[in-house]
Design a protein around this motif. Structure first.
Motif, short mmCIF file in Angstrom:
data_model
loop_
_atom_site.label_atom_id
_atom_site.label_comp_id
_atom_site.label_asym_id
_atom_site.label_seq_id
_atom_site.Cartn_x
_atom_site.Cartn_y
_atom_site.Cartn_z
N ARG A 65 0.83 -1.21 0.00
CA ARG A 65 0.00 0.00 0.00
C ARG A 65 0.87 1.26 0.00
O ARG A 65 1.96 1.28 0.55
N ASP A 93 -3.20 -6.51 -2.70
CA ASP A 93 -3.63 -5.17 -2.28
C ASP A 93 -2.58 -4.15 -2.72
O ASP A 93 -1.47 -4.13 -2.19
N LEU A 94 -2.92 -3.33 -3.70
CA LEU A 94 -2.02 -2.28 -4.20
C LEU A 94 -2.67 -0.92 -4.03
O LEU A 94 -2.48 -0.01 -4.85
N SER A 95 -3.44 -0.76 -2.97
CA SER A 95 -4.20 0.47 -2.74
C SER A 95 -3.28 1.68 -2.61
O SER A 95 -2.17 1.59 -2.09
N ILE A 101 -0.74 1.64 -10.49
CA ILE A 101 -1.89 0.92 -11.04
C ILE A 101 -2.64 1.77 -12.06
O ILE A 101 -3.11 2.86 -11.77
N LEU A 159 -3.01 -3.84 -15.06
CA LEU A 159 -4.08 -4.81 -14.84
C LEU A 159 -3.88 -6.06 -15.70
O LEU A 159 -4.09 -7.18 -15.24
N HIS A 165 -7.55 -5.46 -4.16
CA HIS A 165 -7.83 -4.18 -3.53
C HIS A 165 -7.04 -3.08 -4.25
O HIS A 165 -5.81 -3.08 -4.22
N LEU A 166 -7.77 -2.17 -4.89
CA LEU A 166 -7.15 -1.07 -5.63
C LEU A 166 -7.73 0.26 -5.16
O LEU A 166 -7.97 1.17 -5.96
N CYS A 215 -6.62 4.50 -6.17
CA CYS A 215 -5.65 4.52 -7.27
C CYS A 215 -6.11 5.56 -8.31
O CYS A 215 -7.06 5.30 -9.06
N LEU A 263 -6.79 4.84 -12.34
CA LEU A 263 -7.86 3.97 -12.84
C LEU A 263 -9.01 4.81 -13.38
O LEU A 263 -9.56 5.66 -12.67
N LEU A 268 -12.65 -0.94 -5.22
CA LEU A 268 -12.29 0.19 -6.08
C LEU A 268 -12.70 1.50 -5.44
O LEU A 268 -12.88 2.51 -6.12
N CYS A 313 -11.43 5.86 -5.73
CA CYS A 313 -10.69 6.08 -6.98
C CYS A 313 -11.26 7.34 -7.62
O CYS A 313 -12.34 7.30 -8.23
#
Length: 694
Positions: free
Chosen positions: A264, A286-288, A293, A305, A319-320, A323, A326, A341, A344
């Protein structure tokens, strides 16, 4: 660091029961106090950055040294010709040496933050070792040796500390033996694997991965590993790069890959690093709040993606959150169950292909307008503070999916899933679903429910009909005098096709015509539970009466049908209906006689279509009568074929259950059977045969 044996273990064990102190430093020959201001500054240093920079600088120096010796054969000669004076331009580090140094750095900082140390020798107590000796034994041993030396003059102490000896040189054979537990072969040095600076740098990165617990957590649950890293507190990009580098080294060190990865708030994560972390066995990612991203990429390059879909196609959680890159993502992850999501800021739409999420978060997305995905019965959606999202189609889909589970239409019949979906639709503003849930709760309160004169109308009847599809308790329902027309009657007829609990239904004095009667007639062809139906005082004509008569040719459970005061039905059309009802009544009477006598003929009659939930003039069911006569085989057969959890609780006119009658008759085996808990009944249901005679 003031001499060339600084990386040697401070205490060696040359023989069993013997320890040799090899630590040597001029600092501890001085007889003066420590400077508190210097100690405070020392505590503010960052060991990992200092040591990393130092090792990288050493790598540059090593390259310069090696450039002076381009001929490997010449190097080999220098190294092997004189064993007591070995020479190599390659800088060697024993495994664990850099870890010891770094841990020592951190340990001293921790000690000095919490203790007041005035004399240098007190620092010796805090010496640690990661190899031969227990941590708490090394420091005191070295301290005692130095305390002994203070009996000598300062000049003698200084001379001993600064003397140059061959066996203490890093390039001497003895020193190598002590540092590396062996004499490294020339080929090993050339391969630059075991003792190289690169290995030392990797070791430092691994150490940092485990040391900085407030940023990175590595946990093991059974045989599964998870890795969690939050970089929100790291402002320095260089420091973040170091930790990401440590993660790569960690992957190289472990054969088994984690099933869950959390990275994160990353600012420096690159596709190359992410590609090394992703793998086929990954289940949660999880790359929140990451800058990397994105659902777009330069020409001929994969998006982040698509990289995730290719390298980790079996993801179940993604888990994004937060980001910003997006915008219009399309997800193609067939096993994905949870997708986040939320927050975002630039998300406009998203499409889920080939997966059915159970949890979806799109809250606080101000630009989001369109969500396209297949919904599951367990779906949990959060779209708070997402003002532009078109929710109407979404909740309609939830409602329709609930109907499918209520009716068993294309999916296994599952009332609990249907109720969950309707509650979800109701929670998200679907008014009709809200009415269904309200009626579902109301209908489950009683076994017999009288709702006459409530002006329910067709809308209410529709909601009640949906509730009846999932109701598992109600056996008698009175909807007389409620302004219900053909529309409402059609809905109720549909519910009768799947409801297997209701035995009595009263629809007297409504506005049901032939259309509604035809729908009810169709439901009677498949319903084998309803025994009593009243359609008196409606607008049914000959057409509707004929349809009902046709349905009764295959229905043997209905024994009480009231069509009185439908003024447009001719007597000619009523006569066949009365004849069939008398036939059904005759079959039912025979079944009741068999039940009273405990005769197994009851099972044959029930197999002909007589409703298991029929009751006699005293409201006694077949279960009441067989329990009263004590026939354990018949009682067991009836229980095994009933799918109504309220079956054992049905009351006769004396407010008695079948259990009460078994106790009254002194039938102990039957009493024990009827008194079993619900789990036992469910197991019996799982074993039930397709017919009573089986």
């Amino acid at each position: 660091i003031d001499n060339d044996i600084s990386f040697m273990e401070p205490v060696l064990k040359p023989r069993v029961g013997e320890r040799k102190v090899t630590f040597c430093s001029t600092l501890f020959t001085l007889d003066q106090s420590l400077d508190k201001s210097v100690l405070q500054k020392f505590c503010q240093l960052e060991p990992d950055l200092i040591l990393t920079d130092w090792l990288e600088e050493l790598q540059k120096q090593e390259e310069a040294y090696l450039s002076l010796f381009p001929d490997p054969k010449e190097l080999q000669t220098f190294y092997e010709k004189d064993k007591d004076k070995r020479f190599t331009p390659t800088l060697l580090f024993a495994k664990g040496a850099i870890s010891t140094l770094c841990m020592q750095f951190y340990h001293l900082q921790d000690v000095l933050r919490n203790k007041v140390l005035e004399h240098p020798t007190l620092l010796l107590r805090e010496l640690i070792s990661l190899q031969n000796t227990e941590k708490n034994q090394v420091g005191p041993l070295v301290e005692r040796q130095y305390q002994k030396s203070f009996s000598k003059s300062f000049e003698k102490r200084l001379e001993a500390a600064t003397a140059t000896r061959t066996d203490q040189s890093m390039t001497s054979q003895k020193a190598m033996q002590r540092n590396y537990k062996t004499i490294p072969a020339f080929e090993e040095i050339q391969k630059r694997k075991i003792y190289s600076l690169q290995e030392a740098l990797q070791e430092l990165c691994l150490l940092e991965t485990q040391k900085l617990w407030n940023q990175i957590f590595i946990t093991k649950n059974s045989e599964e590993y998870s890795l969690e890293a939050d970089f929100s507190s790291i402002e320095d990009p260089e420091r973040e790069k170091l930790l990401l580098k440590a993660l790569q080294f960690l992957y190289g060190a472990k054969k088994q890959k984690p099933t869950s990865i959390t990275l994160r708030n990353t600012k420096t994560l690159t596709p190359a690093i992410l590609g090394k972390l992703l793998h086929l066995g990954l289940r949660s990612l999880d790359l929140s709040y990451g800058a990397l991203i994105s659902d777009s990429a330069p020409l001929r390059r994969k998006t982040t993606l698509s990289q995730i879909e290719t390298l980790s196609p079996h993801l179940e959680e993604l888990h994004l959150e937060g980001c910003p890159a997006l915008r219009n993502p399309v997800f193609n992850l067939p096993k994905l169950k949870k997708l986040n999501l939320s927050r975002c800021s630039n998300l406009v739409s998203f499409k889920g292909k080939s997966f059915t999420p159970q949890e979806l978060k799109v809250n606080h997305c101000p630009k989001l307008t369109t969500v396209t995905t297949t919904l599951s019965a367990e779906i949990n959606i959060d779209w708070k503070e997402t003002p532009n999202l078109n929710k109407k189609d979404f909740v309609e889909q939830l409602y329709q999916l609930g109907k499918q589970y209520a009716e068993g239409d294309g999916v296994p019949k599952d009332p609990e899933k249907a109720i969950a979906l309707w509650k979800n639709a109701a929670k998200n503003g679907y008014k009709h679903a809200q009415e269904i849930i309200e009626w579902t709760d109301r209908l489950s309160e009683k076994i017999n429910l009288d709702l006459k004169y409530n002006n329910i109308g067709d809308n209410g009847a529709n909601a009640i009909a949906e509730s009846l599809k999932v109701n598992a308790y109600l056996t008698s329902l009175n909807l007389s005098n409620n302004n219900i027309g053909d529309n409402g009657a059609n809905a109720i007829a549909e519910s009768l096709k799947v409801n297997t609990y209701l035995t009595s239904l009263y629809l007297e004095f409504n506005h049901i015509g032939d259309n509604g009667a035809n729908a009810i007639a169709e439901s009677l062809k498949v319903n084998t539970c309803l025994t009593s139906l009243s359609l008196a005082g409606n607008n049914i004509e000959d057409n509707g009466a004929n349809a009902i008569a046709e349905s009764l040719k295959v229905n043997t459970s209905l024994t009480d049908l009231d069509l009185w005061n439908n003024k447009k039905i001719g007597k000619f059309h009523l006569e066949p209906i009365k004849k069939i009802i008398r036939r059904n009544q005759s079959l039912q009477d025979s079944a009741f006689q068999a039940a009273r006598k405990g005769d197994l003929q009851l099972l044959e009659l029930l197999d002909q279509g007589i409703s298991l939930y029929s009751h006699d003039s005293s409201k006694n069911t077949f279960l009441h009568l067989t329990a009263s006569c004590g026939n354990i085989a018949l009682v067991r057969a009836l229980l095994e074929h009933s799918i109504n959890p309220a079956f054992k609780k049905l009351l006769n006119f004396r407010n008695q259950t079948a259990l009460d009658l078994a106790k009254e008759g002194g039938h102990h085996e039957v009493t024990a059977l009827l008194d079993e808990d619900e789990d036992s009944n469910l197991k019996r249901l799982a074993r039930r045969s397709p017919s009573f005679r089986d």
